[in-house]
Motif scaffolding. Sequence first.
Motif, PDB file in Angstrom:
ATOM      1  N   PRO A 292       0.314   9.677  -4.282  1.00 12.68           N
ATOM      2  CA  PRO A 292      -0.168  11.029  -3.974  1.00 12.68           C
ATOM      3  C   PRO A 292      -0.090  11.308  -2.475  1.00 12.68           C
ATOM      4  O   PRO A 292      -0.144  10.392  -1.662  1.00 12.68           O
ATOM      5  CB  PRO A 292      -1.612  11.009  -4.465  1.00 12.68           C
ATOM      6  N   ARG A 293       0.030  12.575  -2.132  1.00 19.37           N
ATOM      7  CA  ARG A 293       0.130  12.991  -0.727  1.00 19.37           C
ATOM      8  C   ARG A 293      -1.232  13.184  -0.072  1.00 19.37           C
ATOM      9  O   ARG A 293      -1.319  13.341   1.131  1.00 19.37           O
ATOM     10  CB  ARG A 293       0.947  14.279  -0.606  1.00 19.37           C
ATOM     11  N   SER A 294      -2.274  13.178  -0.853  1.00 17.20           N
ATOM     12  CA  SER A 294      -3.619  13.346  -0.300  1.00 17.20           C
ATOM     13  C   SER A 294      -4.558  12.353  -0.976  1.00 17.20           C
ATOM     14  O   SER A 294      -4.312  11.939  -2.111  1.00 17.20           O
ATOM     15  CB  SER A 294      -4.114  14.780  -0.515  1.00 17.20           C
ATOM     16  N   PRO A 295      -5.631  11.959  -0.290  1.00 18.39           N
ATOM     17  CA  PRO A 295      -6.543  10.993  -0.898  1.00 18.39           C
ATOM     18  C   PRO A 295      -7.264  11.566  -2.115  1.00 18.39           C
ATOM     19  O   PRO A 295      -7.559  10.846  -3.058  1.00 18.39           O
ATOM     20  CB  PRO A 295      -7.518  10.647   0.218  1.00 18.39           C
ATOM     21  N   TRP A 296      -7.546  12.871  -2.090  1.00 16.58           N
ATOM     22  CA  TRP A 296      -8.178  13.547  -3.219  1.00 16.58           C
ATOM     23  C   TRP A 296      -7.920  15.041  -3.089  1.00 16.58           C
ATOM     24  O   TRP A 296      -7.548  15.531  -2.036  1.00 16.58           O
ATOM     25  CB  TRP A 296      -9.683  13.276  -3.294  1.00 16.58           C
TER      26      TRP A 296
ATOM     27  N   GLY B 250      -9.199  11.899  -7.145  1.00 15.19           N
ATOM     28  CA  GLY B 250      -8.413  11.184  -6.160  1.00 15.19           C
ATOM     29  C   GLY B 250      -8.277   9.722  -6.482  1.00 15.19           C
ATOM     30  O   GLY B 250      -8.563   9.271  -7.584  1.00 15.19           O
TER      31      GLY B 250
ATOM     32  N   CYS C 285      -2.928   6.779  -0.726  1.00 17.21           N
ATOM     33  CA  CYS C 285      -2.125   7.996  -0.640  1.00 17.21           C
ATOM     34  C   CYS C 285      -1.000   7.727   0.350  1.00 17.21           C
ATOM     35  O   CYS C 285      -1.017   6.730   1.069  1.00 17.21           O
ATOM     36  CB  CYS C 285      -2.965   9.205  -0.231  1.00 17.21           C
TER      37      CYS C 285
ATOM     38  N   ALA D 125      -7.271   5.283   1.049  1.00 11.90           N
ATOM     39  CA  ALA D 125      -8.097   6.487   0.945  1.00 11.90           C
ATOM     40  C   ALA D 125      -9.550   6.012   0.948  1.00 11.90           C
ATOM     41  O   ALA D 125      -9.991   5.370  -0.007  1.00 11.90           O
ATOM     42  CB  ALA D 125      -7.785   7.246  -0.339  1.00 11.90           C
TER      43      ALA D 125
ATOM     44  N   SER E 156      -1.477  16.829  -8.754  1.00 14.59           N
ATOM     45  CA  SER E 156      -0.078  16.404  -8.679  1.00 14.59           C
ATOM     46  C   SER E 156       0.576  16.608 -10.034  1.00 14.59           C
ATOM     47  O   SER E 156      -0.076  16.432 -11.064  1.00 14.59           O
ATOM     48  CB  SER E 156      -0.006  14.912  -8.318  1.00 14.59           C
TER      49      SER E 156
END
Length: 176
Positions: free
Chosen positions: A14-18, A28, A32, A42, A142
């Motif tokens: 994923p591009r973000s932690p949550w 999340g 990431c 993360a 996502s």
Amino acid sequence: MRDTRRSDPGVPAPRSPWDEIVPGLSMGGHICADGAGDLRRAVVADQFALVVSLYTAPGHGPGVGVEHRVTEIPDGPLLAADLDAVRRAAALTADAVRGGRTTLVRCFAGYNRSGLVTAQALRALTRLDLPGIIALIRHRRSPWALHNKTFVDYLEAGLGAAGRSADSQAARTTGP
């Protein structure tokens, strides 16, 4: 203890932690990818009032004073007891969000186990049907969220029915 994590070759981190799925409810993971595509941890500090972890690793938080509920489940076929744990985690999550508590549901990458609990909580929190819930999760987190077809099958069957099926499958496998 069963292995709670499995590798999914070809599935990007994923591009973000949550990500916030609906107000007060985020989904999340423990890893990431940064802008260069390198993996990073993360770590949750005090961004949430409640963190529900379906996978844990040392050093990933949450911080002191944050309620942390750990319910480790595998990222694969679940036993009836696992599905019961998912129902309890989803009910806790829905109650917390209804009560105005910011809540994070997380697993390793934040795609499948957290998606299963988040989807079940959203059934109690929204008027969306299951396809709408899955679409919302994939849009907000996502396109890879809930790519574990078995977990989608559990949601489609209903977690209670899936648990009864898991019990009967286990009985057939272990025998008298």
